[in-house]
Scaffold this motif. Structure first.
Motif, PDB file in Angstrom:
ATOM      1  N   MET A   1       0.930  -1.331  -0.033  1.00  0.00           N
ATOM      2  CA  MET A   1      -0.143   0.089   0.051  1.00  0.00           C
ATOM      3  C   MET A   1       0.910   1.303  -0.089  1.00  0.00           C
ATOM      4  SD  MET A   1      -2.458   1.448   3.172  1.00  0.00           S
ATOM      5  CE  MET A   1      -2.262  -0.097   4.008  1.00  0.00           C
ATOM      6  N   LEU A   2       0.843   2.232  -0.892  1.00  0.00           N
ATOM      7  CA  LEU A   2       1.266   3.597  -0.714  1.00  0.00           C
ATOM      8  C   LEU A   2       1.024   4.356   0.439  1.00  0.00           C
ATOM      9  CD1 LEU A   2       1.233   4.318  -4.704  1.00  0.00           C
ATOM     10  CD2 LEU A   2       3.190   4.226  -3.263  1.00  0.00           C
ATOM     11  N   ASN A   3       1.901   5.027   0.609  1.00  0.00           N
ATOM     12  CA  ASN A   3       1.676   5.721   1.916  1.00  0.00           C
ATOM     13  C   ASN A   3       1.982   7.359   1.567  1.00  0.00           C
ATOM     14  OD1 ASN A   3       1.937   3.416   4.401  1.00  0.00           O
ATOM     15  ND2 ASN A   3       3.246   2.791   2.537  1.00  0.00           N
ATOM     16  N   ILE A   4       1.104   8.069   1.948  1.00  0.00           N
ATOM     17  CA  ILE A   4       1.211   9.630   1.944  1.00  0.00           C
ATOM     18  C   ILE A   4       1.612  10.088   3.504  1.00  0.00           C
ATOM     19  CG2 ILE A   4       0.044  11.892   1.690  1.00  0.00           C
ATOM     20  CD1 ILE A   4       0.840  10.381  -0.966  1.00  0.00           C
ATOM     21  N   VAL A   5       2.540  10.944   3.515  1.00  0.00           N
ATOM     22  CA  VAL A   5       3.131  11.415   4.830  1.00  0.00           C
ATOM     23  C   VAL A   5       3.097  12.912   4.787  1.00  0.00           C
ATOM     24  CG1 VAL A   5       4.982  11.343   6.248  1.00  0.00           C
ATOM     25  CG2 VAL A   5       4.745   9.449   4.925  1.00  0.00           C
ATOM     26  N   CYS A  27      -4.782   4.273   0.217  1.00  0.00           N
ATOM     27  CA  CYS A  27      -3.432   4.507   0.751  1.00  0.00           C
ATOM     28  C   CYS A  27      -3.503   4.808   2.287  1.00  0.00           C
ATOM     29  CB  CYS A  27      -2.814   5.883   0.009  1.00  0.00           C
ATOM     30  SG  CYS A  27      -2.476   5.509  -1.484  1.00  0.00           S
ATOM     31  N   ALA A  28      -2.515   4.924   3.043  1.00  0.00           N
ATOM     32  CA  ALA A  28      -2.239   5.041   4.312  1.00  0.00           C
ATOM     33  C   ALA A  28      -2.029   6.713   4.371  1.00  0.00           C
ATOM     34  CB  ALA A  28      -1.392   4.231   5.024  1.00  0.00           C
ATOM     35  N   LEU A  29      -2.450   7.284   5.417  1.00  0.00           N
ATOM     36  CA  LEU A  29      -2.254   8.818   5.768  1.00  0.00           C
ATOM     37  C   LEU A  29      -1.314   8.951   7.013  1.00  0.00           C
ATOM     38  CD1 LEU A  29      -2.287  11.717   5.136  1.00  0.00           C
ATOM     39  CD2 LEU A  29      -4.465  11.753   6.221  1.00  0.00           C
ATOM     40  N   ASP A  95       6.025   2.661  -1.088  1.00  0.00           N
ATOM     41  CA  ASP A  95       6.660   3.650  -0.910  1.00  0.00           C
ATOM     42  C   ASP A  95       5.899   4.704  -0.097  1.00  0.00           C
ATOM     43  OD1 ASP A  95       8.550   2.461  -2.305  1.00  0.00           O
ATOM     44  OD2 ASP A  95       8.769   3.888  -3.951  1.00  0.00           O
ATOM     45  N   HIS A  96       6.782   5.398   0.620  1.00  0.00           N
ATOM     46  CA  HIS A  96       6.185   6.723   1.288  1.00  0.00           C
ATOM     47  C   HIS A  96       6.395   7.932   0.670  1.00  0.00           C
ATOM     48  CE1 HIS A  96       5.621   4.378   5.201  1.00  0.00           C
ATOM     49  NE2 HIS A  96       6.181   3.548   4.475  1.00  0.00           N
ATOM     50  N   ILE A  97       5.651   8.685   0.355  1.00  0.00           N
ATOM     51  CA  ILE A  97       5.782   9.987  -0.204  1.00  0.00           C
ATOM     52  C   ILE A  97       5.653  11.264   0.730  1.00  0.00           C
ATOM     53  CG2 ILE A  97       5.130  11.563  -2.288  1.00  0.00           C
ATOM     54  CD1 ILE A  97       4.074   8.847  -3.467  1.00  0.00           C
ATOM     55  N   GLU A 142       0.475   9.303  -9.976  1.00  0.00           N
ATOM     56  CA  GLU A 142       1.602   8.847 -10.819  1.00  0.00           C
ATOM     57  C   GLU A 142       2.285   7.679 -10.083  1.00  0.00           C
ATOM     58  OE1 GLU A 142       4.871   8.158 -13.559  1.00  0.00           O
ATOM     59  OE2 GLU A 142       2.747   9.346 -13.539  1.00  0.00           O
ATOM     60  N   ALA A 143       2.200   7.606  -8.885  1.00  0.00           N
ATOM     61  CA  ALA A 143       2.843   6.358  -8.000  1.00  0.00           C
ATOM     62  C   ALA A 143       1.826   5.167  -8.600  1.00  0.00           C
ATOM     63  CB  ALA A 143       2.946   6.815  -6.818  1.00  0.00           C
ATOM     64  N   LEU A 144       0.550   5.515  -8.454  1.00  0.00           N
ATOM     65  CA  LEU A 144      -0.395   4.495  -8.511  1.00  0.00           C
ATOM     66  C   LEU A 144      -0.431   4.013  -9.763  1.00  0.00           C
ATOM     67  CD1 LEU A 144      -3.527   5.978  -6.471  1.00  0.00           C
ATOM     68  CD2 LEU A 144      -2.538   4.048  -6.012  1.00  0.00           C
ATOM     69  N   ARG A 145      -0.382   4.930 -10.843  1.00  0.00           N
ATOM     70  CA  ARG A 145      -0.296   4.575 -12.268  1.00  0.00           C
ATOM     71  C   ARG A 145       1.033   3.591 -12.627  1.00  0.00           C
ATOM     72  NH1 ARG A 145       2.596   5.162 -16.533  1.00  0.00           N
ATOM     73  NH2 ARG A 145       3.941   6.452 -15.637  1.00  0.00           N
TER      74      ARG A 145
END
Length: 168
Positions: A1-5, A27-29, A95-97, A142-145
């Motif tokens: 799962m992508l992560n937004i920080v 995504c996780a926040l 990844d964590h963005i 973009e990361a999801l794509r």
């Protein structure tokens, strides 16, 4: 799962909007304190609509606490100061963005620790920055794509008609 920080977010409506985007994207926040608001604020809830309860939200006391609780995480830092664009970066599925606070972005001492992990969204030279929620959406999708939109619906449905009607 992508992560937004979000590092020290200040505006509750932005964080609510980002929370809604994260819920829609699966995504996780991650929220790194201090926050410029309380999580029960009306503006946060209004922007997040009724998605907030579905959101995986994690809180940290500071950036070092975040790093300690996410060892080995592959980090990307979204900043107007980066030398390369977000579109040229490769994003993995976990990844964590990381995004900085609205008034100042990510502190430069943190950016200097990760110079090859910093990315920017191209914009006109006389523009200081984009809205935080918009920046998150641009880079996240973009990361999801790149990861083939894992777990997300790809086809929408009409409410009163079917797409098959258009095919006849």
């Amino acid at each position: 799962m992508l992560n937004i920080v979000l590092l020290e977010p200040e505006i509750p409506a932005n964080t609510g909007n980002i929370g809604r985007t994260c819920a829609a994207a699966g995504c996780a926040l991650h929220l790194i304190e201090p926050l410029g608001f309380h999580l029960d604020e009306r503006n946060l809830k209004r922007a997040g609509m009724d998605y907030w309860h579905e959101l995986d939200v994690r809180r940290y006391l500071n950036f070092e606490d975040y790093l300690e609780k996410n060892p080995g995480a592959r980090l990307h830092f979204a900043t107007t100061k980066a030398r390369k664009t977000y579109a040229g970066e490769s994003y993995g599925p976990d990844d964590h963005i990381i995004f900085g606070k609205e008034s100042a972005g990510i502190p430069e001492d943190i950016l200097l620790r990760y110079p090859d992990r910093c990315v920017r969204i191209p914009m006109a030279s006389d523009t200081r920055s984009l809205n935080l929620a918009n920046s998150v959406a641009v880079i996240l999708y973009e990361a999801l794509r790149q990861n083939d939109f894992p777990g997300l619906e790809r086809e929408g449905q009409l409410h009163r008609h079917t797409w098959e009607e258009a095919d006849t």
